[in-house]
Design a protein around this motif. Structure first.
Motif, PDB file in Angstrom:
ATOM      1  N   LEU A   1       8.695  14.969   4.516  1.00 46.39           N
ATOM      2  CA  LEU A   1       7.362  14.360   4.605  1.00 46.39           C
ATOM      3  C   LEU A   1       6.291  15.438   4.562  1.00 46.39           C
ATOM      4  N   VAL A   2       6.501  16.527   5.310  1.00 46.12           N
ATOM      5  CA  VAL A   2       5.488  17.587   5.351  1.00 46.12           C
ATOM      6  C   VAL A   2       5.350  18.240   3.971  1.00 46.12           C
TER       7      VAL A   2
ATOM      8  N   LYS B   1       3.424  16.212   1.476  1.00 45.54           N
ATOM      9  CA  LYS B   1       2.080  15.859   1.954  1.00 45.54           C
ATOM     10  C   LYS B   1       1.997  14.384   2.341  1.00 45.54           C
ATOM     11  N   GLN B   2       3.064  13.911   2.976  1.00 43.25           N
ATOM     12  CA  GLN B   2       3.094  12.515   3.445  1.00 43.25           C
ATOM     13  C   GLN B   2       3.222  12.483   4.952  1.00 43.25           C
ATOM     14  N   ALA B   3       2.780  13.557   5.611  1.00 42.90           N
ATOM     15  CA  ALA B   3       3.019  13.667   7.050  1.00 42.90           C
ATOM     16  C   ALA B   3       2.490  12.447   7.795  1.00 42.90           C
ATOM     17  N   LEU B   4       1.399  11.879   7.298  1.00 43.08           N
ATOM     18  CA  LEU B   4       0.774  10.810   8.071  1.00 43.08           C
ATOM     19  C   LEU B   4       1.469   9.462   7.897  1.00 43.08           C
TER      20      LEU B   4
ATOM     21  N   ASP C   1       2.997   8.967  11.076  1.00 48.02           N
ATOM     22  CA  ASP C   1       2.033   8.457  12.035  1.00 48.02           C
ATOM     23  C   ASP C   1       1.904   6.941  11.901  1.00 48.02           C
TER      24      ASP C   1
ATOM     25  N   GLY D   1      -4.887   7.649   2.053  1.00 45.74           N
ATOM     26  CA  GLY D   1      -5.202   7.857   3.471  1.00 45.74           C
ATOM     27  C   GLY D   1      -5.904   6.661   4.083  1.00 45.74           C
TER      28      GLY D   1
ATOM     29  N   ILE E   1       5.938  11.061  16.367  1.00 44.66           N
ATOM     30  CA  ILE E   1       4.967  11.697  15.471  1.00 44.66           C
ATOM     31  C   ILE E   1       5.047  13.214  15.595  1.00 44.66           C
ATOM     32  N   ALA E   2       5.098  13.694  16.836  1.00 48.75           N
ATOM     33  CA  ALA E   2       5.130  15.146  17.037  1.00 48.75           C
ATOM     34  C   ALA E   2       6.346  15.761  16.359  1.00 48.75           C
TER      35      ALA E   2
ATOM     36  N   ILE F   1       6.326  16.087  12.544  1.00 43.84           N
ATOM     37  CA  ILE F   1       5.396  17.038  11.935  1.00 43.84           C
ATOM     38  C   ILE F   1       5.508  18.452  12.499  1.00 43.84           C
ATOM     39  N   CYS F   2       5.478  18.611  13.826  1.00 50.14           N
ATOM     40  CA  CYS F   2       5.348  19.971  14.365  1.00 50.14           C
ATOM     41  C   CYS F   2       6.524  20.896  14.019  1.00 50.14           C
TER      42      CYS F   2
ATOM     43  N   ALA G   1       6.541  21.708  10.313  1.00 60.31           N
ATOM     44  CA  ALA G   1       5.368  22.499   9.925  1.00 60.31           C
ATOM     45  C   ALA G   1       5.540  23.943  10.380  1.00 60.31           C
TER      46      ALA G   1
ATOM     47  N   ARG H   1       8.043  25.639   8.199  1.00 59.10           N
ATOM     48  CA  ARG H   1       7.483  25.912   6.878  1.00 59.10           C
ATOM     49  C   ARG H   1       6.829  27.288   6.830  1.00 59.10           C
TER      50      ARG H   1
END
Lengths: 399, 302
Positions: free
Chosen positions: B31-32, B35-38, B41, B93, B224-225, B228-229, B232, B235
């Motif tokens: 996802l990251v 660029k679909q991280a959200l 969410d 978005g 969510i955390a 992504i975290c 990321a 990365r």
């Protein structure tokens, strides 16, 4: 129903009236501010801002209690939330500028981490003796039931102030949003305007905390601006239509919520806005789904009509059922597929137009490329009489 | 700390935390990078209406209907986002923002309107989970791990999240090559016959499964955390996908363990006698790890 009418006309109590006015004013500034964000493609930054308010609420409560004040003072809590929202915004900015992570990853990271830390603080507050009745959970989803008079005043005044700030900033924000390079050339400091825009987003978010709650306040920024795009392509228009939709959603939503128990203000306002969004998406003239469908059908109709007429003119047999249907509905063919007198006349004219179009396309390749010469209209509507004459001269005597 | 009490009170929540973190971090990597991280969410917000609807239909809080409800809601959300994006020509978005806030609001409203006072179902539960309450009382020490009788009474969240973690890991392993190629060069992947859009949907569905399985135990903040975290941060550590995934799993596990320990025992060190939210602390630790990565990681710039 009468309860709803009373709430809509601000007659169901002083507090409810203040909340409704505040919701409407805040809705206007949120909708309009959200449009600027949307056009700068930063809509979801506001979600990070909203979630980042939570630690500030917790820390402000603790500080106020430590100094012997009432930790529930809304102004104090809002100041705290604004500071931590600002930090969250800086963090998003810093991560995107200093590392190779993209903005969406930065938004997601800030949103979840600040929120998680805020929850940690809330669990600490719950164990404090002053914290049991703090009601800070109300900031998650908003709660206006049983609100203090002073808090209702804060919401109404805050909504009004955010609207004034929006009016003061609208010119430079419009300039930067719609033509960044022009704005730069006239000496506008883009970074400062962007900062002011985010400041406005923060203000709307913070004032909306008690009303809509931090999880849903982002909807007040996003939904009206997305809705307004269905109604106009004019630049200034989008901003004010979004403001109107936001204000309407805030007003109606707050009134519905005040008219009956168990109707939480935040979710109702969001659902009203979402309802307006769906109606607009389906029925808006021009960009709505229904209108697009109608446009598609009429295009299809014209294409089939032309192809059918050309086939008639060439004496070819038509097999496509839709073409047959279109032709017979226009009474150009008989049920058995043979052309009527009128059909033959129109077909001959279509063939002539087709030949004229072929010449026009060869003569002006650019216009042909742009689709102007697609041949779906009678050519006399597309070209001037003199141009037609020239083409006819080239075509020679009609055989 | 390492005795009977630890096995009873902390072992199971820690294991669940680690498995949930890993199950979310794995699809999170893709996802990251895409660029679909959200999307993560959005998915974790729409889990709430899903479980509320499942509860209204069945009238009970049982696992499978709720999982199906949540997964269904996630799919509905993905479909709606796509429909709004295409039909309304709205940027992704904003389409996402419209969809997940509206669905979440509907979930809250239905929850407030229906009588759920008899059961443990509320918004806070969906947000924070109840990691601390997943204790294993029938255990009496490390030996219980070999005792079938005690194992049968282990909280059912543990095997469930375990199965999901293994499922997602094997999916990533099986589809590794097409996933890697399509993530970095979609055009090339399509030209050599990789079903790119199907694969993209697959990533979202895997993320939804992870979110649904994890939220029950740990709440949607961690989901969510963890999406992504850790990815990321990973990365910023390397340019190689395989090594990035490995780093992300390490970061996820460290966040879960350290976060749980800090939440459970940290307040005691400061003289407070109540623990704090484990879910919140795990998210906080993952954020600190990301902050360190942003400051010091070798590949933090492009």
């Amino acid at each position: 129903m009468s309860a709803l009418f009373e709430a809509l006309t601000l007659q169901s109590g002083y507090n409810a009236a203040l909340v409704t006015i505040g919701a409407a004013l805040l809705g206007i500034s949120a909708g309009a501010t959200g449009t600027f964000l949307y056009l700068r493609k930063r809509a979801l930054v506001s979600d990070a801002v909203a979630h980042a308010t939570l630690p500030g609420v917790g820390i402000a409560f603790m500080i106020m209690v430590a100094f012997g004040l009432d930790g529930r003072s809304l102004i104090g809590l809002l100041v705290g939330s604004a500071i931590s929202a600002g930090l969250g915004l800086l963090a998003v900015d810093w991560i995107t500028r200093k590392t190779r992570l993209s903005e969406d990853a930065a938004i997601g990271a800030v949103l979840s981490v600040f929120f998680g830390f805020g929850i940690v603080l809330l669990t600490i507050i719950q164990t404090m003796s002053a914290g049991r009745q703090a009601g800070l959970e109300g900031f998650l989803l908003g709660s206006t039931a049983g609100m203090l008079r002073a808090d209702a005043v804060v919401i109404a005044v805050g909504g009004g102030l955010s609207l004034l700030a929006l009016i003061a900033l609208r010119r430079p924000m419009t300039l930067v949003t719609f033509d960044e390079s022009y704005a730069q050339s006239t000496g506008v400091n883009i970074r400062r305007i962007d900062l002011a825009m985010m400041g406005l987003v923060m203000a709307v978010t913070v004032i909306g905390l008690k009303l809509v709650g931090l999880i849903l306040v982002v909807a007040m920024l996003i939904i009206p601006s997305a809705t307004a795009r269905f109604w106009t392509n004019r630049t200034e228009g989008v901003v004010w239509i979004a403001g109107a939709i936001g204000g309407l959603s805030g007003w109606i939503g707050a009134a519905i919520s005040a008219s009956a128990p168990d109707l939480p203000t935040g979710p109702i306002i969001v659902l009203v806005a979402a309802g307006v969004f769906i109606l607009s998406m389906v029925f808006a003239p021009g960009r709505g789904v229904v209108s697009a469908l109608l446009r598609h059908r009429s295009f299809q109709h014209r294409v089939h009509l032309r192809q059918g007429l050309l086939a008639l003119a060439h004496g070819e047999k038509i097999y496509d059922p839709l073409t047959l249907k279109v032709l017979s509905r226009e009474r150009l063919i008989r049920p058995d597929g043979v052309a009527t007198d009128e059909g033959r006349a129109v077909a001959a004219k279509a063939l002539l137009d087709e030949r004229r179009y072929a010449i026009a396309r060869r003569a002006r390749p650019e216009e042909a490329q742009s689709g102007l010469l697609d041949g779906l209209k009678p050519i006399s509507e597309v070209l001037t009489r003199d141009e037609l004459k020239a083409i006819d001269a080239e075509l020679g005597p009609v055989t | 700390m390492m005795g009977v009490e630890f096995v009873q009170l902390s072992l199971v929540p820690m294991a669940i935390g680690v498995l949930a973190a890993i199950a979310c971090a794995l699809p999170g990597n893709f996802l990251v990078l895409r660029k679909q991280a959200l999307i993560g969410d959005a998915i974790s917000h729409v889990v709430l209406p899903g479980i509320v609807v499942a509860f209204l239909v069945t009238g009970t809080i049982s696992t499978w209907p709720m999982m199906i409800g949540a997964a269904g809601a996630a799919l509905v959300a993905v479909g709606l986002i796509e429909a709004i994006r295409r039909l309304g020509r709205i940027e992704p978005g904003a389409a996402m923002g419209v969809t997940f806030t509206a669905m979440f609001a509907a979930g809250v409203l239905v929850l407030e309107q229906s009588d759920t006072s008899a059961v443990h179902l509320d918004v806070e539960h969906a947000l924070f989970g109840n990691l601390e309450s997943l204790i294993w009382l029938s255990a009496d020490g490390w030996s219980s791990l070999a005792d079938p009788g005690a194992l049968a009474e282990i909280p059912s969240e543990l095997p469930r999240i375990g199965i999901v973690a293994v499922l997602i890991a094997s999916l990533v392993w099986v589809f590794w090559r097409p996933l890697a190629i399509s993530t970095f060069d979609e055009g090339y992947a399509a030209s050599i016959g990789v079903p790119v859009s199907l694969l993209g949907l697959g990533v979202v569905v895997a993320a939804a499964i992870a979110a649904v399985a994890a939220f029950d135990a740990v709440g949607s903040i961690i989901v969510i955390a963890m999406f992504i975290c850790p990815p990321a941060a990973a990365r910023l550590m390397t340019n190689r996908l395989g090594i990035q995934v490995a780093w992300s799993l390490g970061f996820a596990a460290i966040s879960a363990i350290l976060g749980y320990v800090l939440a459970g025992y940290g307040p005691l060190w400061f003289g407070l006698d109540n623990s704090v939210s484990a879910a919140g602390m795990i998210a906080t630790v993952s954020g600190l790890l990301l902050a360190f990565a942003c400051l010091f990681a070798p590949h933090r710039r492009a």
